[in-house]
Design an enzyme around this catalytic site. Sequence first.
Site, PDB file in Angstrom:
ATOM      1  N   CYS A   4       0.441  -1.063  -0.057  1.00  0.00           N
ATOM      2  CA  CYS A   4      -0.534   0.050  -0.406  1.00  0.00           C
ATOM      3  C   CYS A   4       0.790   1.461  -0.184  1.00  0.00           C
ATOM      4  CB  CYS A   4      -0.750  -0.038   1.207  1.00  0.00           C
ATOM      5  SG  CYS A   4      -2.291   0.511   1.087  1.00  0.00           S
ATOM      6  N   HIS A   5       0.842   1.734   1.133  1.00  0.00           N
ATOM      7  CA  HIS A   5       1.851   3.378   1.083  1.00  0.00           C
ATOM      8  C   HIS A   5       3.217   2.726   1.551  1.00  0.00           C
ATOM      9  CE1 HIS A   5      -2.655   5.011   0.609  1.00  0.00           C
ATOM     10  NE2 HIS A   5      -1.896   6.639   0.738  1.00  0.00           N
TER      11      HIS A   5
END
Length: 193
Positions: A119-120
């Site tokens: 994800c991030h």
Amino acid sequence: MAAKKILMLVGDYVEDYEVMVPFQALQMVGHTVHAACPDKKAGEFVRTAIHDFEGDQTYSEKPGHNFVLNCDFATVKAEDYDALVVPGGRSPEYLRLNDRVLELVKAFDKANKPIAAVCHGPQLLAAAGILKDRECAAYPACGPDVSLAGGQYVELDVSKAHTQGNLVTSPAWPGHPEWLAQFLRLLGTTITH
């Protein structure tokens, strides 16, 4: 297969599934996982955030659980670990401002140890400068971070993962089955049925 010792870098508002699921799953198959956060000690906790995909232009965010750390960040040395896990959520955006965190990421990569980011999480990899000329999946909003760091952003369905060399990445927690399976392969973990 010998059990591996894995470092997980987390911070407040790490994504709930992206910290809880790999932390538990990697231990379930016999690995040791140390979850550490800058300026925090074992027994303290980080707050998590639940990110969901509900048809809006971006993910929604709700309060998650308190995730208890089991390692003092001050004692962490990259050479003591076999691999690194970087969950997503909001923590990578400010953990990348910590020079010691960036040094750890660089040390894992320099030693060619497996690194799993979701994800991030690739925001940390980009800030550490380890993505030049490498392929990396990430949450779509982090694609520009990957590109600006000299990497090639790999656009995948959220249920998929991508491996190149020692790096395993995925756009979001729905990719956990593939992301964790590919990471386990890099670790040399074999699961028989």
